[in-house]
Write a protein that holds these residues in place. Structure first.
Motif, PDB file in Angstrom:
ATOM      1  N   ALA A 153      36.926 -52.798  51.232  1.00 39.05           N
ATOM      2  CA  ALA A 153      37.620 -53.455  50.124  1.00 39.05           C
ATOM      3  C   ALA A 153      37.050 -53.092  48.760  1.00 39.05           C
ATOM      4  CB  ALA A 153      37.587 -54.976  50.301  1.00 39.05           C
ATOM      5  N   GLY A 154      35.775 -52.725  48.705  1.00 36.50           N
ATOM      6  CA  GLY A 154      35.135 -52.430  47.438  1.00 36.50           C
ATOM      7  C   GLY A 154      33.815 -53.152  47.317  1.00 36.50           C
ATOM      8  N   PRO A 155      33.197 -53.113  46.126  1.00 36.45           N
ATOM      9  CA  PRO A 155      31.856 -53.690  45.960  1.00 36.45           C
ATOM     10  C   PRO A 155      31.806 -55.186  46.239  1.00 36.45           C
ATOM     11  CG  PRO A 155      32.470 -52.318  44.073  1.00 36.45           C
ATOM     12  CD  PRO A 155      33.705 -52.502  44.883  1.00 36.45           C
ATOM     13  N   VAL A 156      30.750 -55.584  46.928  1.00 35.98           N
ATOM     14  CA  VAL A 156      30.494 -57.002  47.204  1.00 35.98           C
ATOM     15  C   VAL A 156      29.151 -57.351  46.577  1.00 35.98           C
ATOM     16  CG1 VAL A 156      30.186 -58.778  48.957  1.00 35.98           C
ATOM     17  CG2 VAL A 156      31.806 -56.904  49.352  1.00 35.98           C
ATOM     18  N   LEU A 157      29.175 -58.267  45.634  1.00 35.44           N
ATOM     19  CA  LEU A 157      27.983 -58.632  44.872  1.00 35.44           C
ATOM     20  C   LEU A 157      27.143 -59.636  45.655  1.00 35.44           C
ATOM     21  CD1 LEU A 157      27.308 -57.707  41.943  1.00 35.44           C
ATOM     22  CD2 LEU A 157      28.130 -59.939  41.174  1.00 35.44           C
ATOM     23  N   VAL A 158      25.817 -59.509  45.576  1.00 35.20           N
ATOM     24  CA  VAL A 158      24.904 -60.479  46.186  1.00 35.20           C
ATOM     25  C   VAL A 158      23.885 -60.887  45.131  1.00 35.20           C
ATOM     26  CG1 VAL A 158      23.208 -60.928  47.989  1.00 35.20           C
ATOM     27  CG2 VAL A 158      25.172 -59.445  48.469  1.00 35.20           C
ATOM     28  N   THR A 159      23.950 -62.138  44.679  1.00 39.23           N
ATOM     29  CA  THR A 159      22.970 -62.626  43.707  1.00 39.23           C
ATOM     30  C   THR A 159      21.738 -63.156  44.443  1.00 39.23           C
ATOM     31  OG1 THR A 159      23.859 -64.882  43.645  1.00 39.23           O
ATOM     32  CG2 THR A 159      24.830 -63.266  42.127  1.00 39.23           C
ATOM     33  N   GLY A 160      20.647 -63.331  43.686  1.00 38.46           N
ATOM     34  CA  GLY A 160      19.410 -63.783  44.309  1.00 38.46           C
ATOM     35  C   GLY A 160      18.991 -62.853  45.427  1.00 38.46           C
ATOM     36  N   ALA A 161      19.222 -61.549  45.224  1.00 40.19           N
ATOM     37  CA  ALA A 161      19.087 -60.591  46.320  1.00 40.19           C
ATOM     38  C   ALA A 161      17.662 -60.417  46.812  1.00 40.19           C
ATOM     39  CB  ALA A 161      19.658 -59.240  45.896  1.00 40.19           C
ATOM     40  N   SER A 162      16.670 -60.741  46.007  1.00 42.12           N
ATOM     41  CA  SER A 162      15.282 -60.612  46.458  1.00 42.12           C
ATOM     42  C   SER A 162      14.798 -61.851  47.186  1.00 42.12           C
ATOM     43  CB  SER A 162      14.360 -60.315  45.270  1.00 42.12           C
ATOM     44  OG  SER A 162      14.407 -61.373  44.329  1.00 42.12           O
ATOM     45  N   GLY A 163      15.593 -62.923  47.171  1.00 40.37           N
ATOM     46  CA  GLY A 163      15.221 -64.146  47.870  1.00 40.37           C
ATOM     47  C   GLY A 163      15.573 -64.092  49.341  1.00 40.37           C
ATOM     48  N   GLY A 164      15.320 -65.192  50.044  1.00 41.55           N
ATOM     49  CA  GLY A 164      15.517 -65.217  51.479  1.00 41.55           C
ATOM     50  C   GLY A 164      16.953 -65.023  51.905  1.00 41.55           C
ATOM     51  N   ALA A 165      17.854 -65.876  51.416  1.00 39.32           N
ATOM     52  CA  ALA A 165      19.260 -65.767  51.803  1.00 39.32           C
ATOM     53  C   ALA A 165      19.875 -64.478  51.281  1.00 39.32           C
ATOM     54  CB  ALA A 165      20.034 -66.981  51.298  1.00 39.32           C
ATOM     55  N   GLY A 166      19.566 -64.113  50.049  1.00 39.60           N
ATOM     56  CA  GLY A 166      20.122 -62.891  49.479  1.00 39.60           C
ATOM     57  C   GLY A 166      19.696 -61.652  50.237  1.00 39.60           C
ATOM     58  N   SER A 167      18.432 -61.591  50.618  1.00 40.49           N
ATOM     59  CA  SER A 167      17.925 -60.437  51.369  1.00 40.49           C
ATOM     60  C   SER A 167      18.670 -60.268  52.685  1.00 40.49           C
ATOM     61  CB  SER A 167      16.428 -60.602  51.652  1.00 40.49           C
ATOM     62  OG  SER A 167      15.674 -60.625  50.466  1.00 40.49           O
ATOM     63  N   ILE A 168      18.856 -61.368  53.391  1.00 38.03           N
ATOM     64  CA  ILE A 168      19.510 -61.285  54.694  1.00 38.03           C
ATOM     65  C   ILE A 168      21.002 -61.013  54.532  1.00 38.03           C
ATOM     66  CG2 ILE A 168      20.043 -62.583  56.789  1.00 38.03           C
ATOM     67  CD1 ILE A 168      17.271 -63.847  56.568  1.00 38.03           C
ATOM     68  N   ALA A 169      21.634 -61.575  53.486  1.00 38.23           N
ATOM     69  CA  ALA A 169      23.043 -61.255  53.218  1.00 38.23           C
ATOM     70  C   ALA A 169      23.204 -59.757  52.977  1.00 38.23           C
ATOM     71  CB  ALA A 169      23.549 -62.054  52.021  1.00 38.23           C
ATOM     72  N   LEU A 170      22.298 -59.164  52.199  1.00 36.83           N
ATOM     73  CA  LEU A 170      22.339 -57.721  51.967  1.00 36.83           C
ATOM     74  C   LEU A 170      22.255 -56.951  53.279  1.00 36.83           C
ATOM     75  CD1 LEU A 170      20.029 -56.858  48.921  1.00 36.83           C
ATOM     76  CD2 LEU A 170      22.511 -56.560  49.087  1.00 36.83           C
TER      77      LEU A 170
END
Length: 333
Positions: A153-170
């Motif tokens: 679909a295109g780019p998917v943004l992940v905020t707080g990417a260095s944190g716990g939830a953000g890291s795993i979402a990435l």
């Protein structure tokens, strides 16, 4: 009856409107009379835990209360036939550390409804490392996919990417083939690490912090947001037609200084992600996704472990923005 250490949050006797947490020796009579008894081996440190251990308001709803929204351990006794002594189990959210005694103690008594077996391929320590943060990340990805988001679909943004939830979402998005864009306030320091987790690109958080237009250029097919505030408003303004944003946190602010324009002119959807009281089937689906797509070796690279006695000091660092990845509490250490 033998005692065991636990991080207990109590009202501050000098100021009833404030709370304080301390490592105390308690016994099982201090716990709730619930059907499954557990020897806790691991917990983790989440933002909510950091707030509770720092005496901050908004998390603990009764006192005294054992802190810790996650626990992993071994069943020692059970009145529920779904579990038996010796079972390796885990429980995340479900009121732990908020209105039920939590996992920052060597023993716990819990309900069985949200209790799950530790799934292969994870060890107990790895299940704790995933914790509520990882559960939340999986729930957010599943919410976007239920809405119709696909990997092309295109780019998917992940905020707080260095944190716990953000890291795993990435990590989950990367394995599934999404073009994940990590947002961080430390792009030069964290860029290489975030790309190793699955980020196709890294965006400086400052690009989303300034006051923007109610409707901006269409950039994102979707987003996973854990910060709220002005950043979430700008993400919504820049989300593509029929895109969606899964929101689970308020690390920056609980406010949403946005307009309805993205919703009524582009059909953008804002999807709320609740990781506390969720159905067992949805909880199981999130853990199935984690077991399928989260590499245990990658998880280990995200994780550091501290002993139970260091939980409060580590929580202070987390509140100061010094944390990254996942923090496991070795409850027996």
């Amino acid at each position: 009856m033998s005692t065991f250490p636990a991080w207990v949050v109590r009202e501050d006797p000098a100021n009833p409107k404030r709370r304080r947490a301390a490592l105390e020796e308690i016994d099982e009579t201090a716990l709730d009379d619930l059907p499954v008894a557990i020897d806790v081996t691991h917990s983790s440190l989440n933002y909510k835990d950091a707030l509770a251990l720092g005496g901050r308001p908004g998390v603990v709803r009764r006192t005294p209360l054992v802190a810790g929204i996650d626990l992993v351990g071994e069943v020692t006794a059970s009145l529920d036939d779904r579990f038996a002594p010796g079972d390796a189990v885990m429980l995340h959210g479900a009121g732990l550390g908020e209105d039920r005694h939590g996992g920052l103690a060597r023993r716990a008594r819990v309900d069985a409804d949200a209790l799950l077996p530790v799934p292969a391929p994870f060890t107990s320590a790895q299940a704790a490392a995933i914790g509520t943060a990882g559960l939340t990340a999986a729930l957010a990805v599943l919410a976007l996919e239920r809405h119709g988001l696909r990997s092309d679909a295109g780019p998917v943004l992940v905020t707080g990417a260095s944190g716990g939830a953000g890291s795993i979402a990435l990590a989950l998005l990367g394995v599934a083939g999404y073009e994940a864009v990590a947002v961080t306030g430390r792009p030069e320091e964290m860029g290489e690490r975030l790309r190793s987790l699955g980020a196709a690109d890294v965006l400086d958080r400052s690009e989303l912090e300034a006051e923007g237009r109610p409707l901006a250029a269409q950039r994102w097919a979707g987003a996973v947001d854990g910060v709220g505030g002005r950043i979430l408003a700008n993400i919504l303004a820049g989300t593509r037609t029929d895109g969606a944003v899964a929101a689970y946190g308020l690390a920056a602010s609980p406010d949403l200084p946005a307009t309805v324009l993205p919703f009524i002119l582009r059909g953008v959807s804002l999807l709320g992600v609740n990781s506390v009281e969720i159905s067992r089937p949805l909880r199981e689906a999130a853990w199935d996704r984690l077991a399928r797509d989260l590499d245990p070796a990658l998880l280990d690279a995200l994780t550091r472990t501290v002993p139970l006695g260091a939980a409060q000091e580590t929580a202070r660092e987390l509140l100061e923005g010094k944390g990254a990845g996942r923090i496991v509490i070795d409850v027996q250490g």
